[in-house]
Design a protein around this motif. Structure first.
Motif, PDB file in Angstrom:
ATOM      1  N   GLY A  14       0.793  -1.222   0.000  1.00 33.78           N
ATOM      2  CA  GLY A  14       0.000   0.000   0.000  1.00 33.78           C
ATOM      3  C   GLY A  14       0.822   1.266   0.000  1.00 33.78           C
ATOM      4  N   LEU A  15       0.109   2.366   0.124  1.00 34.96           N
ATOM      5  CA  LEU A  15       0.716   3.688   0.146  1.00 34.96           C
ATOM      6  C   LEU A  15       0.520   4.322   1.512  1.00 34.96           C
ATOM      7  N   PHE A  16       1.382   5.271   1.825  1.00 36.35           N
ATOM      8  CA  PHE A  16       1.364   5.914   3.128  1.00 36.35           C
ATOM      9  C   PHE A  16       1.482   7.428   2.967  1.00 36.35           C
ATOM     10  N   GLU A  17       0.931   8.139   3.956  1.00 41.85           N
ATOM     11  CA  GLU A  17       1.077   9.587   3.986  1.00 41.85           C
ATOM     12  C   GLU A  17       2.001   9.941   5.149  1.00 41.85           C
ATOM     13  N   VAL A  18       2.983  10.796   4.878  1.00 44.57           N
ATOM     14  CA  VAL A  18       3.901  11.233   5.926  1.00 44.57           C
ATOM     15  C   VAL A  18       3.139  12.148   6.875  1.00 44.57           C
ATOM     16  N   VAL A  19       3.181  11.814   8.166  1.00 41.16           N
ATOM     17  CA  VAL A  19       2.454  12.571   9.173  1.00 41.16           C
ATOM     18  C   VAL A  19       3.408  13.448   9.986  1.00 41.16           C
ATOM     19  N   VAL A  28       4.282   7.510   9.541  1.00 41.44           N
ATOM     20  CA  VAL A  28       3.394   7.504   8.377  1.00 41.44           C
ATOM     21  C   VAL A  28       2.051   6.901   8.749  1.00 41.44           C
ATOM     22  N   GLU A  29       1.057   7.235   7.943  1.00 45.67           N
ATOM     23  CA  GLU A  29      -0.289   6.702   8.143  1.00 45.67           C
ATOM     24  C   GLU A  29      -0.701   5.978   6.863  1.00 45.67           C
ATOM     25  N   SER A  30      -1.127   4.747   7.007  1.00 47.19           N
ATOM     26  CA  SER A  30      -1.589   3.972   5.858  1.00 47.19           C
ATOM     27  C   SER A  30      -2.819   4.642   5.258  1.00 47.19           C
ATOM     28  N   LEU A  31      -2.859   4.740   3.938  1.00 50.69           N
ATOM     29  CA  LEU A  31      -4.011   5.367   3.290  1.00 50.69           C
ATOM     30  C   LEU A  31      -5.251   4.490   3.380  1.00 50.69           C
ATOM     31  N   THR A  32      -5.070   3.178   3.480  1.00 51.35           N
ATOM     32  CA  THR A  32      -6.223   2.282   3.490  1.00 51.35           C
ATOM     33  C   THR A  32      -6.835   2.097   4.869  1.00 51.35           C
ATOM     34  N   ASP A  33      -6.020   1.766   5.864  1.00 48.95           N
ATOM     35  CA  ASP A  33      -6.596   1.483   7.191  1.00 48.95           C
ATOM     36  C   ASP A  33      -6.306   2.551   8.239  1.00 48.95           C
ATOM     37  N   LYS A  34      -5.603   3.619   7.864  1.00 45.53           N
ATOM     38  CA  LYS A  34      -5.315   4.774   8.736  1.00 45.53           C
ATOM     39  C   LYS A  34      -4.454   4.437   9.950  1.00 45.53           C
ATOM     40  N   LYS A  35      -3.799   3.268   9.952  1.00 43.97           N
ATOM     41  CA  LYS A  35      -2.898   2.921  11.051  1.00 43.97           C
ATOM     42  C   LYS A  35      -1.588   3.680  10.884  1.00 43.97           C
ATOM     43  N   ARG A  36      -1.076   4.181  12.003  1.00 46.88           N
ATOM     44  CA  ARG A  36       0.188   4.914  11.979  1.00 46.88           C
ATOM     45  C   ARG A  36       1.321   3.992  12.404  1.00 46.88           C
ATOM     46  N   ILE A  37       2.418   4.073  11.655  1.00 46.46           N
ATOM     47  CA  ILE A  37       3.592   3.258  11.978  1.00 46.46           C
ATOM     48  C   ILE A  37       4.854   4.098  11.801  1.00 46.46           C
ATOM     49  N   PRO A  38       5.907   3.751  12.563  1.00 43.22           N
ATOM     50  CA  PRO A  38       7.181   4.453  12.361  1.00 43.22           C
ATOM     51  C   PRO A  38       7.953   3.813  11.203  1.00 43.22           C
ATOM     52  N   ILE A  39       8.584   4.642  10.406  1.00 37.56           N
ATOM     53  CA  ILE A  39       9.459   4.168   9.332  1.00 37.56           C
ATOM     54  C   ILE A  39      10.855   4.678   9.665  1.00 37.56           C
ATOM     55  N   LEU A  40      11.767   3.758   9.905  1.00 38.93           N
ATOM     56  CA  LEU A  40      13.125   4.129  10.302  1.00 38.93           C
ATOM     57  C   LEU A  40      13.949   4.512   9.077  1.00 38.93           C
ATOM     58  N   LEU A 119      -5.211   5.224  -4.672  1.00 36.33           N
ATOM     59  CA  LEU A 119      -5.445   6.653  -4.428  1.00 36.33           C
ATOM     60  C   LEU A 119      -6.892   7.034  -4.740  1.00 36.33           C
ATOM     61  N   ILE A 120      -7.441   6.489  -5.813  1.00 33.71           N
ATOM     62  CA  ILE A 120      -8.842   6.751  -6.157  1.00 33.71           C
ATOM     63  C   ILE A 120      -9.758   6.203  -5.052  1.00 33.71           C
ATOM     64  N   ALA A 121      -9.435   5.027  -4.520  1.00 39.18           N
ATOM     65  CA  ALA A 121     -10.258   4.399  -3.487  1.00 39.18           C
ATOM     66  C   ALA A 121     -10.340   5.240  -2.207  1.00 39.18           C
ATOM     67  N   VAL A 122      -9.287   6.018  -1.929  1.00 47.19           N
ATOM     68  CA  VAL A 122      -9.315   6.865  -0.724  1.00 47.19           C
ATOM     69  C   VAL A 122      -9.754   8.297  -1.035  1.00 47.19           C
ATOM     70  N   GLY A 123     -10.194   8.524  -2.273  1.00 45.94           N
ATOM     71  CA  GLY A 123     -10.762   9.823  -2.630  1.00 45.94           C
ATOM     72  C   GLY A 123      -9.756  10.892  -3.012  1.00 45.94           C
ATOM     73  N   PHE A 124      -8.580  10.500  -3.462  1.00 47.71           N
ATOM     74  CA  PHE A 124      -7.588  11.491  -3.875  1.00 47.71           C
ATOM     75  C   PHE A 124      -8.088  12.220  -5.116  1.00 47.71           C
ATOM     76  N   ASP A 125      -7.924  13.540  -5.143  1.00 50.39           N
ATOM     77  CA  ASP A 125      -8.411  14.356  -6.255  1.00 50.39           C
ATOM     78  C   ASP A 125      -7.258  14.721  -7.188  1.00 50.39           C
ATOM     79  N   PHE A 126      -7.135  13.982  -8.278  1.00 45.72           N
ATOM     80  CA  PHE A 126      -6.069  14.250  -9.239  1.00 45.72           C
ATOM     81  C   PHE A 126      -6.308  15.538 -10.014  1.00 45.72           C
ATOM     82  N   ALA A 127      -7.543  15.982 -10.086  1.00 46.79           N
ATOM     83  CA  ALA A 127      -7.865  17.199 -10.841  1.00 46.79           C
ATOM     84  C   ALA A 127      -7.183  18.419 -10.229  1.00 46.79           C
ATOM     85  N   THR A 128      -7.022  18.437  -8.922  1.00 47.23           N
ATOM     86  CA  THR A 128      -6.411  19.599  -8.264  1.00 47.23           C
ATOM     87  C   THR A 128      -4.978  19.341  -7.814  1.00 47.23           C
TER      88      THR A 128
END
Length: 139
Positions: A14-19, A28-40, A119-128
Motif C-alpha cells: 500500500g501507500l502511506f502519507e507522511v504525518v 506515516v499513516e496507511s491510506l487504506t486502514d489509517k494505522k500509523r507506523i514508524p518508518i526508520l 489513491l482513487i479508493a481513498v478519494g484522492f483528487d487528481f484534478a487539483t
C-alpha cells in the motif's frame, strides 16, 4: 491529502502519507486502514512525487501519468493490476504512447495502476493535485 506527502515503502503493501518526522525516521499513516507506523531511516522509501516514467524523449512525472489515467477513466478506478501483461502494456501505451518499452517493465506498470486505484479508493483528487515547486524544478 497532498501528493508530495505520499510515499511507498519497500516491503510494506500500500501507500502511506507522511504525518510527522522523528529523530530516527518518520511517522506515516496507511491510506487504506489509517494505522500509523514508524518508518526508520533504514527502510527504503520512495516519494511518489519523485518518481518518473521513462519515455524515448524525457522522463514524465508519475503525477502526469496518474492524471492521464484519471482522464481516461473519467475519475474512477481503472483496470486491475492483476490483468495480463499484454493487456496492461496495451492500456499503458494508450495513457503514455511514447513510454520506453525496454526500460518500463510490466511490474512497473502493475505498480502504477495499483497505486492509482489505491489513491482513487481513498478519494484522492487528481484534478487539483500539483507537483511541488521543488519537483517542478527537477523535471
Amino acid at each position: 491529502m497532498e501528493f508530495n506527502k505520499i510515499i511507498a515503502v519497500t516491503g510494506k503493501p500500500g501507500l502511506f502519507e507522511v504525518v510527522s518526522q522523528t529523530k530516527t525516521g518518520i511517522i506515516v499513516e496507511s491510506l487504506t486502514d489509517k494505522k500509523r507506523i514508524p518508518i526508520l531511516s533504514t527502510h527504503n522509501v520512495s516519494l511518489l512525487e519523485n518518481i518518473a516514467i521513462f519515455t524515448y524523449d524525457e522522463e514524465v512525472p508519475l503525477l502526469t501519468v496518474f492524471k492521464s489515467i484519471f482522464e481516461k477513466a473519467a475519475g474512477k478506478e481503472t483496470i486491475s493490476h492483476k490483468e495480463s501483461g499484454a493487456k496492461l502494456s496495451t492500456f499503458f501505451s494508450e495513457i503514455l504512447p511514447e513510454y520506453d518499452q525496454e526500460r518500463v517493465y510490466t511490474s512497473n506498470i502493475k505498480k502504477i495502476i495499483q497505486w492509482y486505484n489505491a489513491l482513487i479508493a481513498v478519494g484522492f483528487d487528481f484534478a487539483t493535485a500539483e507537483l511541488s515547486k521543488e519537483a517542478n524544478q527537477e523535471a
